[in-house]
Design a protein around this motif. Sequence first.
Motif, PDB file in Angstrom:
ATOM      1  N   GLN A 147       0.823  -1.197   0.000  1.00 13.62           N
ATOM      2  CA  GLN A 147       0.000   0.000   0.000  1.00 13.62           C
ATOM      3  C   GLN A 147       0.864   1.257   0.000  1.00 13.62           C
ATOM      4  O   GLN A 147       0.517   2.271  -0.611  1.00 13.62           O
ATOM      5  CB  GLN A 147      -0.930  -0.004   1.202  1.00 13.62           C
ATOM      6  CG  GLN A 147      -2.074  -1.013   1.109  1.00 13.62           C
ATOM      7  CD  GLN A 147      -3.098  -0.610   0.065  1.00 13.62           C
ATOM      8  OE1 GLN A 147      -3.524   0.537   0.017  1.00 13.62           O
ATOM      9  NE2 GLN A 147      -3.493  -1.556  -0.776  1.00 13.62           N
ATOM     10  N   GLY A 148       2.009   1.191   0.670  1.00 16.51           N
ATOM     11  CA  GLY A 148       2.931   2.316   0.641  1.00 16.51           C
ATOM     12  C   GLY A 148       3.464   2.578  -0.756  1.00 16.51           C
ATOM     13  O   GLY A 148       3.602   3.730  -1.184  1.00 16.51           O
ATOM     14  N   PHE A 149       3.754   1.504  -1.484  1.00 10.72           N
ATOM     15  CA  PHE A 149       4.202   1.661  -2.870  1.00 10.72           C
ATOM     16  C   PHE A 149       3.113   2.319  -3.711  1.00 10.72           C
ATOM     17  O   PHE A 149       3.381   3.239  -4.493  1.00 10.72           O
ATOM     18  CB  PHE A 149       4.574   0.304  -3.459  1.00 10.72           C
ATOM     19  CG  PHE A 149       4.769   0.320  -4.948  1.00 10.72           C
ATOM     20  CD1 PHE A 149       5.878   0.912  -5.511  1.00 10.72           C
ATOM     21  CD2 PHE A 149       3.805  -0.232  -5.790  1.00 10.72           C
ATOM     22  CE1 PHE A 149       6.048   0.960  -6.886  1.00 10.72           C
ATOM     23  CE2 PHE A 149       3.964  -0.193  -7.162  1.00 10.72           C
ATOM     24  CZ  PHE A 149       5.095   0.403  -7.716  1.00 10.72           C
ATOM     25  N   LEU A 150       1.857   1.851  -3.555  1.00 10.54           N
ATOM     26  CA  LEU A 150       0.761   2.456  -4.313  1.00 10.54           C
ATOM     27  C   LEU A 150       0.581   3.923  -3.942  1.00 10.54           C
ATOM     28  O   LEU A 150       0.247   4.749  -4.801  1.00 10.54           O
ATOM     29  CB  LEU A 150      -0.541   1.694  -4.056  1.00 10.54           C
ATOM     30  CG  LEU A 150      -0.644   0.281  -4.621  1.00 10.54           C
ATOM     31  CD1 LEU A 150      -2.040  -0.290  -4.359  1.00 10.54           C
ATOM     32  CD2 LEU A 150      -0.343   0.248  -6.110  1.00 10.54           C
ATOM     33  N   ALA A 151       0.804   4.242  -2.678  1.00 12.32           N
ATOM     34  CA  ALA A 151       0.686   5.633  -2.256  1.00 12.32           C
ATOM     35  C   ALA A 151       1.704   6.514  -2.975  1.00 12.32           C
ATOM     36  O   ALA A 151       1.390   7.613  -3.436  1.00 12.32           O
ATOM     37  CB  ALA A 151       0.868   5.739  -0.737  1.00 12.32           C
ATOM     38  N   LEU A 152       2.947   6.033  -3.079  1.00 18.73           N
ATOM     39  CA  LEU A 152       3.974   6.802  -3.787  1.00 18.73           C
ATOM     40  C   LEU A 152       3.631   6.946  -5.258  1.00 18.73           C
ATOM     41  O   LEU A 152       3.785   8.021  -5.858  1.00 18.73           O
ATOM     42  CB  LEU A 152       5.331   6.120  -3.638  1.00 18.73           C
ATOM     43  CG  LEU A 152       5.942   6.079  -2.239  1.00 18.73           C
ATOM     44  CD1 LEU A 152       7.321   5.424  -2.300  1.00 18.73           C
ATOM     45  CD2 LEU A 152       6.030   7.465  -1.636  1.00 18.73           C
ATOM     46  N   ALA A 153       3.144   5.851  -5.864  1.00 22.79           N
ATOM     47  CA  ALA A 153       2.794   5.901  -7.284  1.00 22.79           C
ATOM     48  C   ALA A 153       1.634   6.856  -7.513  1.00 22.79           C
ATOM     49  O   ALA A 153       1.630   7.644  -8.467  1.00 22.79           O
ATOM     50  CB  ALA A 153       2.437   4.500  -7.776  1.00 22.79           C
ATOM     51  N   GLN A 154       0.624   6.809  -6.637  1.00 26.82           N
ATOM     52  CA  GLN A 154      -0.534   7.688  -6.776  1.00 26.82           C
ATOM     53  C   GLN A 154      -0.122   9.150  -6.649  1.00 26.82           C
ATOM     54  O   GLN A 154      -0.638  10.017  -7.338  1.00 26.82           O
ATOM     55  CB  GLN A 154      -1.574   7.336  -5.708  1.00 26.82           C
ATOM     56  CG  GLN A 154      -2.727   8.327  -5.586  1.00 26.82           C
ATOM     57  CD  GLN A 154      -3.643   8.332  -6.785  1.00 26.82           C
ATOM     58  OE1 GLN A 154      -3.738   7.336  -7.479  1.00 26.82           O
ATOM     59  NE2 GLN A 154      -4.306   9.451  -7.031  1.00 26.82           N
ATOM     60  N   ALA A 155       0.817   9.426  -5.745  1.00 32.81           N
ATOM     61  CA  ALA A 155       1.246  10.799  -5.507  1.00 32.81           C
ATOM     62  C   ALA A 155       2.236  11.297  -6.561  1.00 32.81           C
ATOM     63  O   ALA A 155       2.611  12.470  -6.541  1.00 32.81           O
ATOM     64  CB  ALA A 155       1.877  10.907  -4.117  1.00 32.81           C
TER      65      ALA A 155
END
Length: 282
Positions: free
Chosen positions: A200-208
């Motif tokens: 989820q942290g990886f997705l957060a970085l990608a989303q941002a």
Amino acid sequence: MSPTTRTTASYVELAPAPGLVDHVRTVWVQTTGTVPYVQRHLPTGGAELHWPIGGPPRLLGPLTGPRVEVIPAATTLLGVRFHPGVPLLTTGGVGDLLDQRVSLDEFGHRWVDRLGEAIAGAATPRAALRVLQDFLLHRVRTAAPDPLVRAAVRLLMPWTSRDVGAVADHLGLSASQFRRRCRWAVGTGPKSLQRTLRFQGFLALAQAGATATGRRGADGMAGLAVDVGYADQAHLSREVRRLTGLTPGGLLGADVERCSCGHDHTASYAPFLVGRRPRVPR
């Protein structure tokens, strides 16, 4: 409010009401268009409430892999994503709900029909979401999440760099006690939860659209993989395929800067960016 009054597809994700922040990660309103929508649910670490306006509400337990659902056309759906270990709609932990999707009626709640009528009678989908959140605010008063598990979730977030053994020691628990309490409250063991939170942290970085701060010379997806705690991009690829059934490129549409679904998930991923600290390049 009839669920068929709108036929234009839309998805709006919002931060929860202030009183729910410690229990709820995000809320949303999703409306399908004139054709059904294929939804791929991904592991988040917590349970989710899906309430179609005019239809039966269901609780999706914590996932260990992808779950594909077809949402019918002309459906307006209210969604609530809970933090791991939050028992707002159950009498205890969610271990029995792992990878399950169950009707709220199965829990014997007497308030389901009354709340459903209030939601259906709201003037707009946003108003219906407020009705649902107001109800959850009342549930918060009697919710009793395991404080050690809640602390463990914070310690296992991607930017903390703690292994599971160190977290158990910090909490004053043996390894077996930690696993047992985590499985009861969250549905999985602490190591599996940590993997999900890292993803989820990886997705957060990608989303941002974040810029990688990993090893010297690593940029793009490889840099973000290192930044969030994966050993390398190959490690990221293995974990993403295990959790989603897709490659990172397939999940993100080959674009590390945004989710391929086209939805704005800023509200959902904001909690994962709060503790991020740049790493020193090596």
